[in-house]
Structures are given as structure tokens and as C-alpha cells.
Scaffold this motif. Structure first.
Motif, PDB file in Angstrom:
ATOM      1  N   TYR A 285       6.692   4.479  -8.552  1.00 44.61           N
ATOM      2  CA  TYR A 285       5.595   5.438  -8.439  1.00 44.61           C
ATOM      3  C   TYR A 285       6.177   6.807  -8.763  1.00 44.61           C
ATOM      4  O   TYR A 285       7.224   7.179  -8.227  1.00 44.61           O
TER       5      TYR A 285
ATOM      6  N   SER B  27       0.862  -1.180   0.000  1.00 39.32           N
ATOM      7  CA  SER B  27       0.000   0.000   0.000  1.00 39.32           C
ATOM      8  C   SER B  27       0.896   1.227   0.000  1.00 39.32           C
ATOM      9  O   SER B  27       1.765   1.368   0.866  1.00 39.32           O
ATOM     10  N   VAL B  28       0.707   2.112  -0.986  1.00 34.16           N
ATOM     11  CA  VAL B  28       1.532   3.314  -1.100  1.00 34.16           C
ATOM     12  C   VAL B  28       0.608   4.518  -1.238  1.00 34.16           C
ATOM     13  O   VAL B  28      -0.203   4.586  -2.157  1.00 34.16           O
ATOM     14  N   THR B  29       0.738   5.456  -0.298  1.00 35.57           N
ATOM     15  CA  THR B  29      -0.013   6.709  -0.352  1.00 35.57           C
ATOM     16  C   THR B  29       0.993   7.857  -0.373  1.00 35.57           C
ATOM     17  O   THR B  29       1.852   7.950   0.512  1.00 35.57           O
ATOM     18  N   ILE B  30       0.876   8.709  -1.379  1.00 38.90           N
ATOM     19  CA  ILE B  30       1.839   9.790  -1.577  1.00 38.90           C
ATOM     20  C   ILE B  30       1.089  11.122  -1.556  1.00 38.90           C
ATOM     21  O   ILE B  30       0.110  11.282  -2.278  1.00 38.90           O
ATOM     22  N   PRO B  31       1.543  12.073  -0.741  1.00 42.57           N
ATOM     23  CA  PRO B  31       0.839  13.360  -0.672  1.00 42.57           C
ATOM     24  C   PRO B  31       1.022  14.174  -1.954  1.00 42.57           C
ATOM     25  O   PRO B  31       1.995  13.990  -2.681  1.00 42.57           O
ATOM     26  N   ASN B  32       0.092  15.080  -2.201  1.00 38.17           N
ATOM     27  CA  ASN B  32       0.223  15.937  -3.382  1.00 38.17           C
ATOM     28  C   ASN B  32       0.547  17.386  -3.015  1.00 38.17           C
ATOM     29  O   ASN B  32       0.654  18.244  -3.886  1.00 38.17           O
TER      30      ASN B  32
ATOM     31  N   SER C 140       5.813   9.692   2.393  1.00 40.70           N
ATOM     32  CA  SER C 140       4.866   8.733   1.845  1.00 40.70           C
ATOM     33  C   SER C 140       4.501   7.721   2.923  1.00 40.70           C
ATOM     34  O   SER C 140       5.314   7.399   3.785  1.00 40.70           O
ATOM     35  N   ASN C 141       3.283   7.228   2.858  1.00 43.64           N
ATOM     36  CA  ASN C 141       2.841   6.170   3.762  1.00 43.64           C
ATOM     37  C   ASN C 141       2.939   4.865   2.971  1.00 43.64           C
ATOM     38  O   ASN C 141       2.132   4.624   2.074  1.00 43.64           O
ATOM     39  N   ILE C 142       3.946   4.053   3.309  1.00 42.52           N
ATOM     40  CA  ILE C 142       4.212   2.826   2.564  1.00 42.52           C
ATOM     41  C   ILE C 142       4.111   1.645   3.522  1.00 42.52           C
ATOM     42  O   ILE C 142       4.816   1.600   4.519  1.00 42.52           O
ATOM     43  N   LYS C 143       3.238   0.689   3.186  1.00 41.35           N
ATOM     44  CA  LYS C 143       3.071  -0.523   3.995  1.00 41.35           C
ATOM     45  C   LYS C 143       3.285  -1.740   3.109  1.00 41.35           C
ATOM     46  O   LYS C 143       2.935  -1.729   1.938  1.00 41.35           O
TER      47      LYS C 143
END
Length: 118
Positions: A110, A29-34, A49-52
Motif C-alpha cells: 500500500y 483490512s487496511v485503513t491509512i490516515p491521510n 494504520s489500522n490493519i486487521k
């Protein structure tokens, strides 16, 4: 999770038990701010980034014309919007490339952009 199944035969009263352990692993799971705002107010001061579910991740931050501004271990670090020992970069759109290796050794890239504003 430990799971135990116990069965009893109603006619004979005989019992049997089976045990199994189920391991649940995080999928990637990868969430990257904009956007991020490194203004020292304690809110969104770092590009992180929030990487799990990854074994490793490396991030690269580029200016509009392709100049590498910063690189770091994306699992254990972040970017504070500074370069060369503490010089703040100007408010602008920057670009990222994050290279991730998941728990199954699959490589994923990414890329995108974000706004840095103070």
C-alpha cells in the motif's frame, strides 16, 4: 461459533444430533490516515494504520525527494513525526509504503501520501 442441529423423527421418536464449530477469521483490512498532527494535544499525534487480518506489516515513511525518514512495525507501532532521536520533521506532505503479509501469506503493498501538520 458452536452450532448444534438436533433432528427428531416424528414417527419413531428417534433423535440425532450433529455438532460443528465455525471459526470466523478477519479478512485483510487496511485503513491509512491521510493527515496527522503530532502537536501533543492527544488527538492524531501518531501516524498509525489500522490493519486487521495480517500476520505482519512494515511501514516506511519518505520525504518528498525520496529520503527514508522512518520505518517501523506497522502492526505494533506508529510514527510520532520525529527522526534522529527526537528531532521534529517540518510540516509537509510525506509518502508511505506499507508492506503487508496477510494470514494466507499473500503479500500486498500500500502506498500513498499524507499531510503532517502541527
Amino acid at each position: 461459533y458452536d452450532v448444534v442441529l438436533t433432528i427428531t423423527d416424528n414417527e419413531t421418536g428417534c433423535m440425532d444430533t450433529a455438532h460443528i464449530t465455525i471459526n470466523v477469521e478477519d479478512l485483510l483490512s487496511v485503513t491509512i490516515p491521510n493527515v496527522f498532527t503530532p502537536n501533543g494535544d492527544g488527538v492524531h499525534d501518531f501516524f498509525k494504520s489500522n490493519i486487521k487480518g495480517a500476520k505482519q506489516a512494515e511501514a516506511f515513511i519518505y520525504a518528498r525527494w525520496g529520503l527514508l525518514m522512518h520505518s517501523y512495525d506497522a502492526l505494533n507501532s506508529s510514527w510520532d513525526g520525529k527522526v534522529n532521536g527526537g528531532i521534529s520533521v517540518p510540516d509537509a506532505t510525506y509518502f508511505y509504503l506499507i508492506k503487508v503479509v496477510d494470514k494466507f501469506d499473500e503479500k500486498k503493498d500500500y502506498n500513498g501520501h499524507f499531510l503532517l501538520t502541527r
